[in-house]
Write an enzyme that holds these catalytic residues in place. Structure first.
Site, short mmCIF file in Angstrom:
data_model
loop_
_atom_site.label_atom_id
_atom_site.label_comp_id
_atom_site.label_asym_id
_atom_site.label_seq_id
_atom_site.Cartn_x
_atom_site.Cartn_y
_atom_site.Cartn_z
N GLY A 1 -9.27 3.51 -5.89
CA GLY A 1 -8.33 4.28 -6.69
C GLY A 1 -7.50 5.19 -5.80
O GLY A 1 -7.19 4.83 -4.67
N GLU A 2 -7.12 6.34 -6.31
CA GLU A 2 -6.32 7.35 -5.61
C GLU A 2 -4.87 6.94 -5.40
O GLU A 2 -4.02 7.77 -5.09
CB GLU A 2 -6.92 7.72 -4.24
CG GLU A 2 -8.32 8.29 -4.29
CD GLU A 2 -8.84 8.68 -2.91
OE1 GLU A 2 -8.06 8.62 -1.93
OE2 GLU A 2 -10.03 9.03 -2.80
N GLY A 3 -4.56 5.64 -5.52
CA GLY A 3 -3.25 5.13 -5.16
C GLY A 3 -3.27 4.37 -3.86
O GLY A 3 -2.21 4.00 -3.33
#
Length: 353
Positions: free
Chosen positions: A318-320
């Site tokens: 996740g997080e980008g």
């Protein structure tokens, strides 16, 4: 708030497919066999159509990482405690998270957005404080958010995208941070795409078999508890979503409203994209799905959407992170489009008839 939301949806225009022939003609005139750069050509084509020009540019990129806490974490569906959400936000603000490294590598700016973290942060140049509430309610007991709260989060995300466009950004990417957020994401997929909870529920941050079975039961319970509140996509997002998911949904809607493409990260961000698509099907043409998540169910979701992610690297952070990586592929495709010589300009003979 409802009027502003309806105005946002109404402002999203379909892309101009009439550009297709001009873009394809240019790609086919580049000094290579037609179609030999495969998906790079497809990506350049999609970017041109999304941005409405056969002469694309990409000078400024930005990753928005939305953060929020989830009441359903109290059900024990994650391997990590809820306090990890603010701790990881601090890590990002300090430059130590994976998304810091990868957004910097991609040449993209990064902003962390507090949509609903159960913690109050001081001002920081990398932090945008859009907090709607200190975490969502437990969706296993009732709606995670009210309709008004959901609209507030959506509109906050939309305003970030519109502001970014005014600041000269041409491509945005989504990311998220929120302990237990694979649980609401899975619930959203199940209801909005009519998918089996059992088939698409994954291990998130690394839960064991026993907790996985428990997680499935919690999601099924949440859907049943909220059954009366699932008539529209907005109601589904409110009942089973989260503040960071609603914020990402808004970012996508806002970007589409100003003709700006968005790179969608993995399992969580894709659930926000599904919400946005269900609210306005026209946003699909503005979306690049960055990577095929290693989280169980993401492949089936992509197949349901008819989407083909750019990368397949077994990412599940996740997080980008996946979106930041995919930004570089998109940029490479545009450099091919803009910088390669054409047969006519280079004096190279074309294919024999």
């Amino acid at each position: 708030m409802t009027d502003r939301f309806q105005q946002l949806l109404a402002s999203i225009k379909p892309v101009d497919m009439n550009l297709t022939s001009a873009v394809k003609a240019h790609l086919d005139d580049l000094t290579k066999p037609q179609g030999s750069l495969g998906r790079l050509e497809e990506i350049a084509m999609k970017y041109c159509i999304a941005t409405g020009t056969s002469k694309p540019s990409l000078s400024k990129k930005k990753v928005f990482c939305f953060a929020g806490d989830h009441g359903v974490a109290a059900e024990g569906v994650s391997a990590f405690p809820a306090e990890v959400t603010p701790q990881m936000v601090y890590n990002m603000l300090g430059g130590g998270a994976a998304i810091n490294v990868l957004s910097r590598h991609a040449g993209a700016d990064l902003e962390v957005v507090d949509m609903g973290v159960n913690h109050d942060f001081a001002e920081h140049p990398m932090l945008r404080r859009c907090k709607v509430k200190h975490g969502s309610a437990n969706m296993a007991e009732g709606p995670a958010m009210s309709i008004d709260e959901t609209l507030q989060a959506i509109m906050a995300g939309a305003e970030l995208a519109i502001e970014a466009r005014e600041q000269g950004y041409e491509l945005l990417a989504t990311g998220e941070m929120g302990i237990a957020n694979t649980t609401p994401a899975t619930a959203l997929y199940s209801v909005l795409l009519d998918m089996s909870v059992n088939a698409i529920t994954g291990r998130g941050t690394g839960i064991d078999d026993e907790r996985l079975h428990h997680k499935i039961a919690v999601i099924e319970k949440a859907i049943e508890v909220n059954r009366a509140n699932l008539a529209t996509p907005l109601e589904v997002l409110a009942a089973l979503g989260g503040f960071e998911i609603a914020g990402i949904c808004g970012l996508i809607l806002g970007a589409a409203s100003v003709g700006m493409p968005v790179v969608v990260d993995g399992f969580i961000s894709s659930s926000a994209a599904v919400c946005a698509i269900k609210l306005s099907c026209k946003v699909s043409d503005y979306l690049f799905f960055s990577h095929l998540s290693n989280e169980q169910g993401h492949r089936a979701v992509m197949q349901k959407l008819g989407a083909r992610p750019i990368l397949d690297l077994d990412l599940r952070l996740g997080e980008g992170t996946g979106a930041a990586m995919a930004m570089q592929v998109i940029e490479a495709s545009l450099k091919i489009y803009n910088e390669m010589a054409t047969f006519s300009s280079a004096g190279v003979s074309g294919k024999n008839d």
